[in-house]
Design a protein around this motif. Structure first.
Motif, mmCIF file in Angstrom:
data_model
loop_
_atom_site.group_PDB
_atom_site.id
_atom_site.type_symbol
_atom_site.label_atom_id
_atom_site.label_comp_id
_atom_site.label_asym_id
_atom_site.label_seq_id
_atom_site.Cartn_x
_atom_site.Cartn_y
_atom_site.Cartn_z
ATOM 1 N N HIS A 121 0.787 -1.251 -0.007
ATOM 2 C CA HIS A 121 -0.082 -0.329 0.456
ATOM 3 C C HIS A 121 0.714 1.419 -0.209
ATOM 4 N N GLU A 122 1.702 1.319 0.670
ATOM 5 C CA GLU A 122 2.939 2.190 0.682
ATOM 6 C C GLU A 122 3.549 2.540 -0.783
ATOM 7 N N HIS A 125 1.360 3.656 -4.071
ATOM 8 C CA HIS A 125 0.853 5.289 -3.845
ATOM 9 C C HIS A 125 1.804 6.316 -4.139
ATOM 10 N N ARG A 132 5.910 1.216 -7.315
ATOM 11 C CA ARG A 132 4.485 0.758 -8.053
ATOM 12 C C ARG A 132 4.230 -0.849 -8.884
ATOM 13 N N TYR A 148 -5.183 -2.029 -6.169
ATOM 14 C CA TYR A 148 -4.293 -1.215 -6.513
ATOM 15 C C TYR A 148 -5.610 -0.095 -7.893
ATOM 16 N N HIS A 151 -8.350 0.656 -4.806
ATOM 17 C CA HIS A 151 -7.697 2.119 -3.593
ATOM 18 C C HIS A 151 -7.356 3.333 -4.585
ATOM 19 N N LEU A 152 -7.156 3.337 -5.577
ATOM 20 C CA LEU A 152 -5.894 4.477 -5.984
ATOM 21 C C LEU A 152 -7.699 5.255 -6.523
ATOM 22 N N HIS A 156 -9.713 6.228 -2.478
ATOM 23 C CA HIS A 156 -9.237 8.041 -2.237
ATOM 24 C C HIS A 156 -10.642 7.991 -2.540
ATOM 25 N N HIS A 298 -3.117 10.500 6.586
ATOM 26 C CA HIS A 298 -2.459 9.772 4.896
ATOM 27 C C HIS A 298 -3.582 9.929 3.610
ATOM 28 N N PRO A 302 -1.882 11.589 -0.087
ATOM 29 C CA PRO A 302 -1.181 10.205 0.028
ATOM 30 C C PRO A 302 0.173 9.511 0.140
ATOM 31 N N SER A 303 0.416 10.302 -0.717
ATOM 32 C CA SER A 303 2.064 10.151 -0.917
ATOM 33 C C SER A 303 2.836 10.610 -0.317
#
Length: 355
Positions: A121-122, A125, A132, A148, A151-152, A156, A298, A302-303
């Motif tokens: 997950h870390e 992002h 990635r 991927y 979530h993205l 979010h 987060h 997010p990044s």
């Protein structure tokens, strides 16, 4: 040097491997050490250590430290691949009873879920294609590369709304959430990719559609494992993937339970705020999940690398860390008794702030 406290995430693979060394004296129980570490030892350490040292990183990202979080995630990524490889080797080389086989699958799954998916997950992002790529490879190890996209592109953007299948409404128990979320995620991914490809005038079933590959690659990997190592590894790989996925889902359930975004006068949902996420400001479990419990920060950035995530003043706080709350979520009456009054109080405060 405080950043190295996050290497406590290695407790999961270490406990899994070390526990297996005591099979001769402990029997099948040797393979259940990791669940005890995660759900018994860590809650105890949370209560002993408390919240005093929960935030170990600076509030602002420092160029002088920027390389350390990345290298730590690579260490955890290597441990993720290593524990899967060790598990595959173990089931082919060591005679296991049914209970030992299940215990091994459970322990490896908790490791790939608590440490592996958190690390992936870390990385997912980040802007770097390589980072990635590592994150996607890690998700391949738990058969859930769809994370991927979901979530993205989904979570979010739509968190706290009915459009996000991973946001649990007030009153929903975890088991109903798990079923609804799984179906909703599949529907969202297909609809999102269909829409994206339609804008390009392309069909869904084509070789350059990443969603198709996210579904095919885990099947290819499982077939390769069976052909090279034998059928005995297949149930292990599937079970550890299911455990990791379930752990991911229970964390999603915990993080946003009952915290819904309001519809504004213009028909749009309000922007995501800190109080749309439950935080848990407990030091030990934050160290062991690379600050996953500082989830409100987060969502705001997010990044941002995990050591810089901080507790947010306006985020509602869970009464316990994620390991304890995960156990509570598996017992719906207890969950609702603890969490529903807190959600109702949050709703009342939100209504008063709008008024």
């Amino acid at each position: 040097m405080k950043i190295f406290l996050y290497l406590l995430s290695l407790s999961y693979p270490v406990s899994t491997v070390v526990g297996a060394q005591f099979e001769a004296s402990w029997g099948a129980g040797a393979y259940f050490v990791t669940p005890l570490v995660l759900f018994l030892l860590f809650p105890l350490l949370d209560s002993l250590v408390g919240k005093r040292w929960s935030s170990q990183g600076p509030a602002v990202e420092s160029p002088g430290l920027s390389a350390w979080p990345l290298w730590l995630t690579y260490v955890l990524a290597a441990a993720h691949f290593g524990i899967i490889a060790w598990g595959l080797w173990h089931v082919t080389q060591v005679p296991l009873s049914v209970m030992a086989y299940l215990g091994l699958s459970l322990s490896v799954g908790l490791t790939t879920g608590a440490m592996g998916i958190t690390t992936a997950h870390e990385l997912l992002h980040k802007k770097s294609p390589f980072q990635r790529g590592v994150g996607l490879a890690m998700m391949l190890g738990v058969s859930y590369m769809f994370f991927y996209t979901e979530h993205l592109k989904g979570h979010h953007k739509h968190v706290g709304t009915p459009a996000d299948p991973t946001s649990a409404p007030l009153g929903e128990n975890f088991y109903r959430f798990l079923l609804r979320s799984t179906i909703g995620i599949a529907r969202f991914i297909v609809q999102t990719e269909r829409k994206t490809l339609a804008q390009r005038g392309a069909r869904f079933w084509r070789w350059d559609n990443p969603t198709v590959w996210y579904g095919l690659l885990p099947l290819w990997l499982m077939a390769t494992l069976v052909l090279t190592l034998g059928w005995k590894v297949l149930p292990f790989f599937i079970l550890q993937s299911l455990v990791a996925y379930t752990l991911l889902e229970v964390v999603s359930y915990i993080e946003h339970y009952g915290l819904a975004r309001r519809v504004q006068s213009d028909g749009r949902y309000e922007k995501v705020r800190d109080d749309h996420t439950w935080d848990a400001d407990f030091a030990w479990s934050n160290w062991a999940t690379i600050n996953l419990q500082h989830h409100a920060h987060h969502h705001a950035q997010p990044s941002l690398a995990f050591p810089y995530l901080q507790p947010r003043q306006n985020s509602p706080q869970l009464p316990f860390g994620y390991p304890t709350m995960a156990l509570v979520a598996f017992v719906p009456p207890l969950w609702h008794r603890i969490m529903d009054p807190r959600c109702q109080a949050w709703q009342l405060n939100a209504a008063e702030s709008v008024a």
